[in-house]
Design an enzyme around this catalytic site. Structure first.
Site, PDB file in Angstrom:
ATOM      1  N   ARG A  94       0.897  -1.329   0.054  1.00 36.67           N
ATOM      2  CA  ARG A  94      -0.009   0.062   0.128  1.00 36.67           C
ATOM      3  C   ARG A  94       0.845   1.260   0.064  1.00 36.67           C
ATOM      4  NH1 ARG A  94      -4.396   1.799   4.574  1.00 36.67           N
ATOM      5  NH2 ARG A  94      -5.045   4.137   3.382  1.00 36.67           N
ATOM      6  N   ASN A 148     -10.567  -4.100  -0.344  1.00 34.09           N
ATOM      7  CA  ASN A 148     -10.406  -3.298  -1.433  1.00 34.09           C
ATOM      8  C   ASN A 148      -9.475  -3.474  -2.554  1.00 34.09           C
ATOM      9  OD1 ASN A 148     -11.991  -0.665  -0.640  1.00 34.09           O
ATOM     10  ND2 ASN A 148     -10.930  -0.500   1.072  1.00 34.09           N
ATOM     11  N   CYS A 170     -18.833  -1.360   1.579  1.00 38.15           N
ATOM     12  CA  CYS A 170     -17.829  -0.406   1.744  1.00 38.15           C
ATOM     13  C   CYS A 170     -18.433   0.277   3.158  1.00 38.15           C
ATOM     14  CB  CYS A 170     -17.634   0.567   0.845  1.00 38.15           C
ATOM     15  SG  CYS A 170     -16.577   1.844   1.398  1.00 38.15           S
ATOM     16  N   ASP A 171     -17.866   0.703   3.970  1.00 38.91           N
ATOM     17  CA  ASP A 171     -18.196   1.304   5.248  1.00 38.91           C
ATOM     18  C   ASP A 171     -18.083   2.842   5.330  1.00 38.91           C
ATOM     19  OD1 ASP A 171     -15.252   1.753   5.623  1.00 38.91           O
ATOM     20  OD2 ASP A 171     -15.336   0.816   7.546  1.00 38.91           O
ATOM     21  N   HIS A 201     -16.458   4.548  -3.337  1.00 39.41           N
ATOM     22  CA  HIS A 201     -15.845   5.741  -3.207  1.00 39.41           C
ATOM     23  C   HIS A 201     -16.033   6.723  -4.291  1.00 39.41           C
ATOM     24  CE1 HIS A 201     -12.596   3.442  -0.156  1.00 39.41           C
ATOM     25  NE2 HIS A 201     -13.649   3.410   0.249  1.00 39.41           N
ATOM     26  N   TYR A 268     -14.296  10.435  -0.374  1.00 39.04           N
ATOM     27  CA  TYR A 268     -13.441  10.005  -1.432  1.00 39.04           C
ATOM     28  C   TYR A 268     -13.227  11.193  -2.770  1.00 39.04           C
ATOM     29  CZ  TYR A 268     -11.571   6.124   1.302  1.00 39.04           C
ATOM     30  OH  TYR A 268     -11.308   5.362   2.304  1.00 39.04           O
ATOM     31  N   ARG A 288      -0.232   7.581   4.082  1.00 35.80           N
ATOM     32  CA  ARG A 288      -1.320   6.859   5.074  1.00 35.80           C
ATOM     33  C   ARG A 288      -0.869   5.464   5.487  1.00 35.80           C
ATOM     34  NH1 ARG A 288      -5.068   6.978   8.991  1.00 35.80           N
ATOM     35  NH2 ARG A 288      -6.363   5.346   8.652  1.00 35.80           N
TER      36      ARG A 288
HETATM   37  P1  NAD Z   1      -4.063  -6.059   7.000  1.00 33.14           P
HETATM   38  O1  NAD Z   1      -2.970  -5.953   6.114  1.00 33.14           O
HETATM   39  O2  NAD Z   1      -3.691  -5.629   8.303  1.00 33.14           O
HETATM   40  O3  NAD Z   1      -4.724  -7.492   6.900  1.00 33.14           O
HETATM   41  C1  NAD Z   1      -5.089  -8.015   5.775  1.00 33.14           C
HETATM   42  C2  NAD Z   1      -4.778  -9.356   5.982  1.00 33.14           C
HETATM   43  O4  NAD Z   1      -4.938 -10.352   4.847  1.00 33.14           O
HETATM   44  C3  NAD Z   1      -3.229  -9.871   6.257  1.00 33.14           C
HETATM   45  O5  NAD Z   1      -3.135 -10.709   7.766  1.00 33.14           O
HETATM   46  C4  NAD Z   1      -2.845 -10.832   5.222  1.00 33.14           C
HETATM   47  O6  NAD Z   1      -1.938 -11.657   5.483  1.00 33.14           O
HETATM   48  C5  NAD Z   1      -4.135 -11.279   4.843  1.00 33.14           C
HETATM   49  N1  NAD Z   1      -3.877 -11.665   3.168  1.00 33.14           N
HETATM   50  C6  NAD Z   1      -3.639 -11.019   2.329  1.00 33.14           C
HETATM   51  N2  NAD Z   1      -3.662 -11.772   0.964  1.00 33.14           N
HETATM   52  C7  NAD Z   1      -4.210 -12.831   1.472  1.00 33.14           C
HETATM   53  C8  NAD Z   1      -4.807 -13.975   0.556  1.00 33.14           C
HETATM   54  N3  NAD Z   1      -4.581 -14.039  -0.799  1.00 33.14           N
HETATM   55  N4  NAD Z   1      -5.513 -14.866   1.272  1.00 33.14           N
HETATM   56  C9  NAD Z   1      -5.698 -14.696   2.522  1.00 33.14           C
HETATM   57  N5  NAD Z   1      -5.443 -13.891   3.480  1.00 33.14           N
HETATM   58  C10 NAD Z   1      -4.593 -12.846   2.624  1.00 33.14           C
HETATM   59  O7  NAD Z   1      -5.121  -4.984   6.370  1.00 33.14           O
HETATM   60  P2  NAD Z   1      -6.174  -4.108   6.833  1.00 33.14           P
HETATM   61  O8  NAD Z   1      -5.508  -2.614   7.001  1.00 33.14           O
HETATM   62  O9  NAD Z   1      -6.708  -4.634   8.227  1.00 33.14           O
HETATM   63  O10 NAD Z   1      -7.404  -4.083   5.699  1.00 33.14           O
HETATM   64  C11 NAD Z   1      -7.911  -5.287   5.438  1.00 33.14           C
HETATM   65  C12 NAD Z   1      -8.780  -5.228   3.985  1.00 33.14           C
HETATM   66  O11 NAD Z   1     -10.111  -4.166   4.494  1.00 33.14           O
HETATM   67  C13 NAD Z   1      -8.168  -4.101   2.932  1.00 33.14           C
HETATM   68  O12 NAD Z   1      -8.356  -4.602   1.705  1.00 33.14           O
HETATM   69  C14 NAD Z   1      -8.650  -2.692   3.198  1.00 33.14           C
HETATM   70  O13 NAD Z   1      -8.455  -2.007   2.038  1.00 33.14           O
HETATM   71  C15 NAD Z   1     -10.082  -3.144   3.411  1.00 33.14           C
HETATM   72  N6  NAD Z   1     -10.948  -2.279   4.049  1.00 33.14           N
HETATM   73  C16 NAD Z   1     -12.208  -1.899   3.848  1.00 33.14           C
HETATM   74  C17 NAD Z   1     -13.229  -1.145   4.126  1.00 33.14           C
HETATM   75  C18 NAD Z   1     -14.389  -1.129   3.475  1.00 33.14           C
HETATM   76  O14 NAD Z   1     -15.513  -0.830   4.056  1.00 33.14           O
HETATM   77  N7  NAD Z   1     -14.744  -1.573   2.130  1.00 33.14           N
HETATM   78  C19 NAD Z   1     -12.816  -0.283   5.091  1.00 33.14           C
HETATM   79  C20 NAD Z   1     -11.638  -0.341   5.898  1.00 33.14           C
HETATM   80  C21 NAD Z   1     -10.661  -1.425   5.397  1.00 33.14           C
HETATM   81  C1  LMR Z   2      -7.820   1.314   5.907  1.00 31.22           C
HETATM   82  O1  LMR Z   2      -8.639   1.733   6.859  1.00 31.22           O
HETATM   83  O2  LMR Z   2      -6.576   1.031   5.928  1.00 31.22           O
HETATM   84  C2  LMR Z   2      -8.427   2.173   4.660  1.00 31.22           C
HETATM   85  O3  LMR Z   2      -9.148   1.161   4.027  1.00 31.22           O
HETATM   86  C3  LMR Z   2      -9.156   3.486   4.932  1.00 31.22           C
HETATM   87  C4  LMR Z   2      -8.035   4.362   5.768  1.00 31.22           C
HETATM   88  O4  LMR Z   2      -8.153   4.235   7.253  1.00 31.22           O
HETATM   89  O5  LMR Z   2      -7.136   4.657   5.156  1.00 31.22           O
END
Ligand code: NAD
Ligand code: LMR
Length: 445
Positions: A94, A148, A170-171, A201, A268, A288
């Site tokens: 990222r 995402n 999406c939240d 977004h 966004y 970020r």
């Molecule tokens: P993070 O890196 O802390 O956690 C992601 C986890 O996924 C890790 O433990 C990693 O090992 C695992 N992973 C990666 N590739 C994988 C695969 N192919 N198979 C199984 N596991 C796998 O990330 P985070 O900051 O906690 O964010 C997680 C996701 O949630 C991101 O995609 C982020 O963009 C998304 N997100 C979405 C929203 C929403 O509302 N749509 C809001 C916030 C975050």
């Molecule tokens: C995340 O939580 O990592 C993103 O999906 C949104 C943010 O906080 O930048």
């Protein structure tokens, strides 16, 4: 008696997992569990979160069977729901998605512009693999995906898995509505009944009513014109806004609103409407991803390790977040036929009358046992239609580029992004992204 559910959280090592577990435990009356599983392809990272969650579950809901595994068969067998939040490439990748465009004077963001495109190319195979595990081991299950970049992932699932039971969510709208509820003195963002349209977004509200049908927009607009979605005083109880970058983003909605005061913008949109300003206020050496690693990831992992070492979660600071509330509500609506109204990312099929039928749009839907039914948002104005069609073309080109392994289509996608000034800059960014993503992207021809 509600039927008990079996859930696997894919991306068990995510920084959001503990908050979801807390929310699930708190909602055992509305969404009771028989089994909760974690699945991740990084066993070591997942273990940190799982060791703490095992203690939390043992202390607060010992009737739930808990399993953490890196074996797909064990994880995906006998589940009713897959809650997916993976980050392919992790926070370090990222960081590159953000820093590479910035090096070329372009917005560097997780889901918007070239960074989001790069992340999309990594996410598609990861999420599709999860869908395949689900279909192989629990074909009746639903996948709620919030990995995402949700728009690009949703377009990829539309094409590659058209018959799958997957809902992309999406939240951000939920978090904005929570902020608005605080501002106008409503107890809860769920008390706002809204009409909204766009891509993920990339959308606008046209209506917000309270549960009695009173129009809330005049009061909200008065506030947004002055403060954006930020609070009018330093006092606020929105944990999201404790981070300076989120406060800036919420306040910047004031400027996005000024472009079309008929509607309320998603936060966004600032990346597309004010890319020059965003770049001017970015630090290319600390983006970020660095902020998340220094704050959210560090705090959450430290708390997991503290709970595991103490052997008790009696004093844990983990809380059920609103991000988690949305997911649990959605699962409950599907399981127990509540016909709850929620914003989901779904195939348009006429919900927005003057956008293509095959666009993945974000609109309110009624959610029940039979899945989701999008509500008709009608005809949208020229300005939003123009912006959405440009962005939609970007997202469709990314998925085509992925499927055809096409350098040319990916170049066209980046060139077409409203955040990028020219094809020359697009090519320079793409060449750097190709280099950085060798371990993740298909080889482009
Ligand atoms: P993070 O890196 O802390 O956690 C992601 C986890 O996924 C890790 O433990 C990693 O090992 C695992 N992973 C990666 N590739 C994988 C695969 N192919 N198979 C199984 N596991 C796998 O990330 P985070 O900051 O906690 O964010 C997680 C996701 O949630 C991101 O995609 C982020 O963009 C998304 N997100 C979405 C929203 C929403 O509302 N749509 C809001 C916030 C975050
Ligand atoms: C995340 O939580 O990592 C993103 O999906 C949104 C943010 O906080 O930048």
């Amino acid at each position: 008696m509600l039927k008990k559910q079996s859930v696997v959280i894919a991306g068990g090592g995510s920084t959001y997992t503990a908050g979801i577990v807390m929310m699930l435990i708190e909602n055992q009356d509305k969404f009771p569990l028989r089994t909760l599983k974690f699945y991740d392809n990084d066993g070591e990272r997942q273990k940190i979160v799982a060791d703490a969650c095992a203690i939390i579950i043992q202390e607060r809901a010992p009737e739930i069977e808990f399993i953490a595994t890196t074996e797909p068969e064990e994880a995906f067998t006998d589940v009713d729901f897959v809650m997916a939040h993976i980050r392919v490439g992790g926070l370090p990748m990222r960081g590159l998605d953000e820093k590479i465009p910035l090096k070329h004077g372009v917005v560097g963001q997780e889901t918007c512009g070239p960074g989001g495109i790069a992340y999309g190319m990594r996410s598609i195979p990861g999420v599709i693999e999860l869908v395949e595990f689900m279909e192989q081991y629990s074909p009746e299950a639903w996948m709620l995906n919030y990995s995402n970049p949700a728009s690009i992932v949703a377009e990829a699932t539309r094409i590659l898995k058209p018959d799958s039971k997957i809902i992309n969510i999406c939240d951000m709208p939920v978090a904005i509505k929570k902020g608005i509820a605080d501002i106008i003195g409503l107890a809860d963002g769920n008390d706002i009944v809204d009409r909204y349209y766009g891509l993920n977004h990339f959308g606008w509200w046209t209506e917000m009513l309270d549960k009695s049908g009173n129009d809330l927009l005049p009061k909200i607009k008065e506030h947004v014109a002055k403060w954006g979605y930020g609070p009018s005083s330093v006092e606020n109880d929105n944990p999201l806004l404790e981070e300076a970058s989120w406060m800036d983003t919420f306040q910047k909605a004031k400027d996005s609103y000024s472009v079309d005061p008929e509607t309320l913008p998603n936060t966004y949109l600032k990346y597309y409407l004010f890319p020059d300003d965003v770049v001017a206020h970015s630090d290319p050496t600390f983006t970020r991803a660095d902020e998340v690693m220094a704050n959210r990831e560090k705090t959450i992992f430290a708390e997991c390790q503290r709970v595991a070492a103490a052997g008790t979660a009696a004093e844990t600071s983990f809380e059920a977040g609103e991000h988690a509330e949305f997911i649990v509500q959605l699962a409950g609506a599907l399981a127990y036929n509540t016909y709850e109204r929620m914003l989901l990312i779904v195939e348009n099929n006429g919900a927005v009358a003057n956008l293509p039928l095959d666009a993945m749009v974000e609109v309110p839907c009624l959610v029940s046992k039979r899945g989701y039914e999008p509500l008709a948002m009608g005809i949208i104005p020229q300005f939003q239609k123009g912006m959405i069609e440009q962005q939609l073309a970007v997202e469709k080109l990314v998925v085509q580029a992925y499927l055809e392994q096409s350098y040319q289509k990916l170049l066209q996608a980046i060139t077409l992004s409203k955040t990028v000034p020219s094809a020359t800059v697009a090519k320079a960014i793409l060449d750097d992204l190709v280099e950085a993503n060798q371990a993740y992207w298909p080889v482009l021809k």
